[in-house]
Design a protein around this motif. Structure first.
Motif, mmCIF file in Angstrom:
data_model
loop_
_atom_site.group_PDB
_atom_site.id
_atom_site.type_symbol
_atom_site.label_atom_id
_atom_site.label_comp_id
_atom_site.label_asym_id
_atom_site.label_seq_id
_atom_site.Cartn_x
_atom_site.Cartn_y
_atom_site.Cartn_z
ATOM 1 N N GLN A 1 32.286 56.449 73.882
ATOM 2 C CA GLN A 1 33.522 56.313 73.113
ATOM 3 C C GLN A 1 33.378 56.752 71.664
ATOM 4 O O GLN A 1 34.358 57.161 71.042
ATOM 5 N N ASN A 2 32.186 56.665 71.114
ATOM 6 C CA ASN A 2 31.998 57.093 69.716
ATOM 7 C C ASN A 2 30.895 58.120 69.557
ATOM 8 O O ASN A 2 30.449 58.393 68.443
ATOM 9 N N SER A 3 30.475 58.701 70.690
ATOM 10 C CA SER A 3 29.437 59.748 70.672
ATOM 11 C C SER A 3 28.248 59.348 69.808
ATOM 12 O O SER A 3 27.758 60.113 68.976
ATOM 13 N N THR A 4 27.789 58.126 70.030
ATOM 14 C CA THR A 4 26.677 57.592 69.244
ATOM 15 C C THR A 4 25.542 57.187 70.175
ATOM 16 O O THR A 4 25.770 56.597 71.230
ATOM 17 N N THR A 5 24.340 57.542 69.770
ATOM 18 C CA THR A 5 23.141 57.084 70.461
ATOM 19 C C THR A 5 22.625 55.840 69.762
ATOM 20 O O THR A 5 22.528 55.801 68.523
ATOM 21 N N TYR A 6 22.316 54.812 70.546
ATOM 22 C CA TYR A 6 21.770 53.571 70.000
ATOM 23 C C TYR A 6 20.337 53.397 70.492
ATOM 24 O O TYR A 6 20.056 53.584 71.677
ATOM 25 N N ARG A 7 19.466 53.047 69.578
ATOM 26 C CA ARG A 7 18.102 52.689 69.934
ATOM 27 C C ARG A 7 17.879 51.244 69.503
ATOM 28 O O ARG A 7 18.150 50.878 68.352
ATOM 29 N N VAL A 8 17.397 50.424 70.419
ATOM 30 C CA VAL A 8 17.221 49.003 70.144
ATOM 31 C C VAL A 8 15.753 48.646 70.322
ATOM 32 O O VAL A 8 15.171 48.872 71.397
ATOM 33 N N LEU A 9 15.155 48.129 69.267
ATOM 34 C CA LEU A 9 13.759 47.680 69.289
ATOM 35 C C LEU A 9 13.726 46.160 69.271
ATOM 36 O O LEU A 9 14.502 45.529 68.537
#
Length: 759
Positions: free
Chosen positions: A145-153
């Motif tokens: 929906q927002n063309s965003t990649t999320y990385r979660v550590l």
């Protein structure tokens, strides 16, 4: 990096989160784990690949939430799951007794976003995991929906995704399909292992427009309805998850072929509706229109991951005890034919146990990925045990243990395996019980609870001398029983009966072979009574060998010439039950396996839903004392082998007092009221006659030793109330003053706990 025209390749926006717990999957297990952890102060990122929360319970799929209560169709009394999942179901009942799945969406979302420690990422699909030496370092997902990649550590991860995408990417050991009978000694398992699974389902809703509506089927609709063996049993009034048997995909890869399965289910749904509308066999459907069809299927089974312990059939049927028990289940062993809707076999094959069973913590984490917790239908269980553990309320209840386990792992720098060690697991169990979780066979003994050292008294305890003969007549068209929590020698019992003719009435006195169960499988005494036509008082005298210190069932066997006078008095922990049938859960009154499946033969004695389900009127020659004020500090928060509740004397103003020899500084008070743990509270489709449980105390006050008001709650509907005063309260006496919740329903409290320190 260059693109095809020689320019620099563009990269999507990247947002990185450093958190303490990352949860992949926003169904009810992920939601309950996240809320549980967040309320204990842990920073949580909850990643969900759909636009709504709730998974199969959401408005996208619309399956009702069920667990151990099993539509009130088994012998698991007072078995609705506690903690956060109970809070969600009670809140949904309060706002949404009609069962609108859209409203349930809002209830779930509101609970999540109200927790400041939760970061929610919707529409975000995890596609990568960074793993170093069998430990997950980060997960990466993409939000469409927002063309965003999320990385979660994070130091701890939880896979609650249903298909186990995180565990799969991380290299966690998993299984698909059924194990052979020999591997775990499960008699309900096949003789040889196979890869067939339970399939997916898509549901539909209809609407009556009040005028004729035509239906032109899409070209992909099923045209030959005879391919569905059950087509002759279609009923126009059935919709939604009542059509759970519209199932397909058990012979396919239920992960990678889900889109194929979805298209086949659409074909089935529109073919079924075309048959109903256009075959001429259902004239009552003339004014109906197809209002909604699911766009994604509800999944039942795909991967199951391996923990340090794999649950098996015997854990369910034998109710085996585990030192690391953190949750419970109680749904049947419920397997479906692999061909689903196209099968000639019954849509399900359900075998119940005589009571609820424990879920061990060792089944809730990966055996080879050191920081991966497991929640939902992917936990460590055999195919047969999974047939019971897979239902949503059971999944959510175990996930609450996962959420709190993550807190202890992070704060104590422990791996899940280290937390499972006996020296550590008792703390997890204690903390779970403090949050309202119920774990069979475990009582909360908290040394920090100031209420344990208080003198507990009341304005008056309820004494069961009679269930007044002021209710409706209950015809014995099926056998009926009154559950009474005796604690010693049985008193003489009088009932009021009406016979349409002279007849013999058979009465049996039964108990459960296991005190914590509510299956009346042991007959202590059996009597036959001659009745004359008309109304009469019948005196029952039983003289069982030894004393009865558990629920006894006074059973009146079916006799269509006889009716029993009911009572309008409703009490916490007191129920009437009936030996009827409930087709929703394969209950035909008695479970009788035709082969040696490794399950028991026994009768079902189940309550009736309100406004029915009146108690049977009775008078006792000696009072039953099981409702003392001391019950609120017993450590048990629901009826088990006794009511475990304080019930106020109805003629008194309900009042509980806690008194200490010296002043105490109190900064938190927890109260557990009765929101009727026996009601299943199905979340969608099925309507309910009330939005607040009749036993629940709605108005109460907390007062200090001088009568100063600490809290005045006027509109309570939840079972678990946690009160944190704006300023700590210093007092040597705490008083809980209540109003009776309804006429004919005296106030009741299961537990009270106080936290702070001596002044």
């Amino acid at each position: 990096m260059l693109n095809s025209k020689g320019g620099k390749k563009r990269a999507l926006k990247l947002v990185e989160f450093n958190t303490e717990l990352a949860i992949v999957g926003g169904g009810l297990p992920g939601v309950c784990a996240a809320i549980t952890a967040a309320r204990q102060g842990l920073k949580v990122v909850l990643v969900q690949d759909r636009p709504v929360l709730g998974g199969n319970a959401s408005s996208e799929v619309r399956l009702w939430v069920l667990g151990s209560t099993s539509h009130m169709g088994n012998n698991n009394r007072w078995a609705r799951e506690g903690g956060v999942i109970d809070e969600l179901l009670v809140e949904n009942m309060y706002r949404n007794p009609e069962g609108n799945p859209l409203i349930f969406d809002t209830v779930i979302l509101e609970k999540v976003i109200s927790e400041k420690n939760i970061t929610l990422l919707l529409n975000t699909s995890v596609y990568d995991a960074d793993v170093i030496e069998h430990k997950i370092r980060s997960v990466t997902g993409f939000c469409s929906q927002n063309s965003t990649t999320y990385r979660v550590l994070a130091p701890i991860f939880c896979d609650a995704s249903g298909d186990g995408i995180l565990g799969f990417l991380a290299g966690a050991a998993f299984r698909q399909g059924a194990e052979s009978r020999e591997e775990f000694g499960e008699k309900f398992a096949p003789r040889a292992a196979y890869g067939e699974l339970l399939g997916h389902s898509i549901y539909f809703y209809t609407k009556d427009t009040g005028k004729p509506v035509k239906f032109v089927p899409p070209s992909y609709a099923l045209t030959d309805i005879t391919q569905i063996p059950r087509h002759r049993n279609f009923k126009v009034g059935e919709e939604g998850c009542r059509l759970w048997w519209l199932e397909y995909g058990g012979r396919l890869d239920t992960v990678h072929e889900t889109e194929t399965i979805k298209w086949e289910l659409w074909k089935v749904v529109y073919g079924v509706w075309n048959y109903i509308k256009n075959s001429g066999r259902f004239p009552e459907a003339a004014t109906l229109t197809l209002e909604w069809v699911g766009t994604i299927p509800g999944k039942r089974e795909s991967r199951r991951f391996e923990g340090d312990y794999m649950m098996r059939q015997q854990d369910v049927v034998e109710q085996r005890i585990h030192y690391d028990a953190v949750a419970f289940g109680g749904w049947s062993l419920d397997l479906h034919p692999s061909d689903g809707v196209y099968s000639d076999l019954p849509g399900c094959n359900q075998w119940h146990s005589k009571g609820v069973y424990q879920v061990p913590f060792r089944s809730l984490y990966s055996r080879n990925i050191s920081n991966l917790l497991l929640a939902g239908r992917i936990i460590s269980a055999s195919h047969v045990a999974f047939a019971s553990t897979r239902v949503m309320a059971t999944c959510a209840h175990a996930a609450q243990a996962v959420g709190l386990a993550a807190v202890l792992c992070v704060h104590g720098n422990l791996s899940p395996r280290q937390l499972s060690e006996p020296v550590n697991i008792t703390r997890l169990q204690r903390e779970l019980l403090k949050t309202g979780q119920y774990i069979p066979e475990l009582n909360l003994r908290d040394p920090l609870d100031l209420a344990q050292s208080a003198i507990v008294s009341s304005a008056g305890d309820f004494t069961l001398r009679q269930l007044p003969f002021d209710g409706p007549w209950i015809p014995l068209t099926i056998s009926a029983a009154q559950m009474v929590p005796f604690n010693g020698v049985l008193p003489q019992t009088t009932v009021l009966v009406s016979a349409s003719r002279d007849t013999m009435l058979e009465v049996t006195l039964r108990i459960s072979s296991k005190p914590g169960n509510h299956t009346p499988d042991v007959i202590l005494r059996q009597r036959s009574y001659a009745l004359k036509a008309g109304e009469q008082r019948l005196v029952l005298e039983f003289d069982p060998s030894g004393e009865v210190d558990q629920y006894a069932f006074i059973c009146f066997l079916k006799n269509e010439a006889v009716s029993l006078k009911g009572s309008n008095l409703r009490l916490s922990g007191i129920l009437s039950v009936f030996n009827g049938s409930n087709k929703a859960v394969s209950n035909n009154g008695k479970q009788e396996p035709t082969e040696d499946y490794g399950v028991d033969t026994f009768e079902f004695w189940c309550p009736q839903r309100r406004p029915a389900g009146h108690n049977i009127g009775m008078e006792f020659s000696a009072p039953v004392h099981r409702f003392a004020a001391s019950n609120v500090v017993s450590g048990i928060g629901r009826p088990v082998n006794a009511p475990n509740a304080w019930i106020a004397a109805y003629e008194e103003t309900p009042r509980l007092s806690f008194e200490w020899a010296a002043p105490q500084i109190i900064n938190k008070i927890s109260i557990l009221f009765d929101a009727d743990f026996d009601h299943p509270m199905e979340s969608s489709l099925m309507g309910h006659p009330e939005n607040i449980m009749p036993f629940c105390v709605r108005e109460y006050e907390l007062l200090d030793e001088h009568g100063n008001m600490i809290l005045h709650e006027k509109d309570n509907h939840q079972a678990f109330n946690e009160i944190v005063p704006g300023q700590p309260v210093t007092t040597s006496r705490l008083t809980l003053k209540m109003c009776h919740p309804q006429a004919n329903v005296p106030a009741a409290v299961f537990k009270v706990r106080c936290y702070g320190s001596p002044a």
